[in-house]
Scaffold this active site. Sequence first.
Site, PDB file in Angstrom:
ATOM      1  N   HIS A  25     -10.081  -5.845  -0.310  1.00 54.66           N
ATOM      2  CA  HIS A  25      -8.644  -5.757  -0.018  1.00 54.66           C
ATOM      3  C   HIS A  25      -8.066  -4.447  -0.550  1.00 54.66           C
ATOM      4  O   HIS A  25      -7.373  -3.713   0.178  1.00 54.66           O
ATOM      5  CB  HIS A  25      -7.942  -6.958  -0.662  1.00 54.66           C
ATOM      6  CG  HIS A  25      -6.455  -6.981  -0.474  1.00 54.66           C
ATOM      7  ND1 HIS A  25      -5.838  -7.803   0.437  1.00 54.66           N
ATOM      8  CD2 HIS A  25      -5.453  -6.290  -1.102  1.00 54.66           C
ATOM      9  CE1 HIS A  25      -4.530  -7.608   0.388  1.00 54.66           C
ATOM     10  NE2 HIS A  25      -4.278  -6.701  -0.546  1.00 54.66           N
ATOM     11  N   GLU A  26      -8.355  -4.124  -1.820  1.00 53.10           N
ATOM     12  CA  GLU A  26      -7.809  -2.910  -2.421  1.00 53.10           C
ATOM     13  C   GLU A  26      -8.434  -1.649  -1.828  1.00 53.10           C
ATOM     14  O   GLU A  26      -7.748  -0.652  -1.605  1.00 53.10           O
ATOM     15  CB  GLU A  26      -8.002  -2.942  -3.942  1.00 53.10           C
ATOM     16  CG  GLU A  26      -7.191  -4.010  -4.649  1.00 53.10           C
ATOM     17  CD  GLU A  26      -5.696  -3.877  -4.411  1.00 53.10           C
ATOM     18  OE1 GLU A  26      -5.214  -2.734  -4.217  1.00 53.10           O
ATOM     19  OE2 GLU A  26      -5.002  -4.904  -4.407  1.00 53.10           O
ATOM     20  N   HIS A  29      -6.730  -0.698   1.382  1.00 58.12           N
ATOM     21  CA  HIS A  29      -5.477   0.032   1.162  1.00 58.12           C
ATOM     22  C   HIS A  29      -5.754   1.514   0.912  1.00 58.12           C
ATOM     23  O   HIS A  29      -5.132   2.389   1.518  1.00 58.12           O
ATOM     24  CB  HIS A  29      -4.728  -0.528  -0.052  1.00 58.12           C
ATOM     25  CG  HIS A  29      -4.084  -1.859   0.168  1.00 58.12           C
ATOM     26  ND1 HIS A  29      -3.345  -2.158   1.286  1.00 58.12           N
ATOM     27  CD2 HIS A  29      -4.044  -2.962  -0.626  1.00 58.12           C
ATOM     28  CE1 HIS A  29      -2.875  -3.396   1.180  1.00 58.12           C
ATOM     29  NE2 HIS A  29      -3.299  -3.913   0.039  1.00 58.12           N
TER      30      HIS A  29
END
Length: 219
Positions: A25-26, A29
């Site tokens: 997820h990170e 980004h």
Amino acid sequence: MSDAAQFIRTLAIWAIPVLFAITVHEVAHGWVAWKRGDPTAMLMGRLTLNPIKHIDPFGTILLPGILLLFHSPFLFGYAKPVPVNFGGLKDPKRDMVLVAIAGPVANLLMAFFWTLVLWLGGHLPGVLAYIGEPMQLMGEAGIMINVILIIFNLIPIPPLDGGRVAVGLLPASASIALSRVEPYGFIILIVLLFTGVLWSVLGPLFLLMRNFFLTIGAL
């Protein structure tokens, strides 16, 4: 099975899905931010799948552990947010939305991946069948944590991804007003989580999405 043994077994099943759900997820980004002109996360070594680079002591370890220990129906965790210099993006207002939505999209793709793991666990030939049950349990855990992260992160409260999407899409006056909530966002969410309000509101949507993936994995 004793409570301690059950807790250790549950922790072992959930550890890999949780770590990869929040790590990917990170990274998503940071990767999108890099492609849109901001190399901050890349230069700080955060575009890596090594979970050690992303672990937040409370959000990655203590919070999920506490929720597991108390048999919460809504397991949640988070990693250290990747640094993004929104002013360095090619089109800050538009690209903020793209950077924010990248995390939930990554979780959606991982939900499909864990659905495949679940399906494979139920279709292994005889000689490999002994690893089928662990694969199925881990597949179910992977589906659940990624569905939770999709739904949770799309709540339109900064600093969650849904909040950043809303800030990027709203007219200037509303965008500025919503962005002022950010310093208090996590406090609000933790209160909602531990009081059960969050589950009562988001539970039906979570169950709908979870059952969709579980049904596919059981085919």
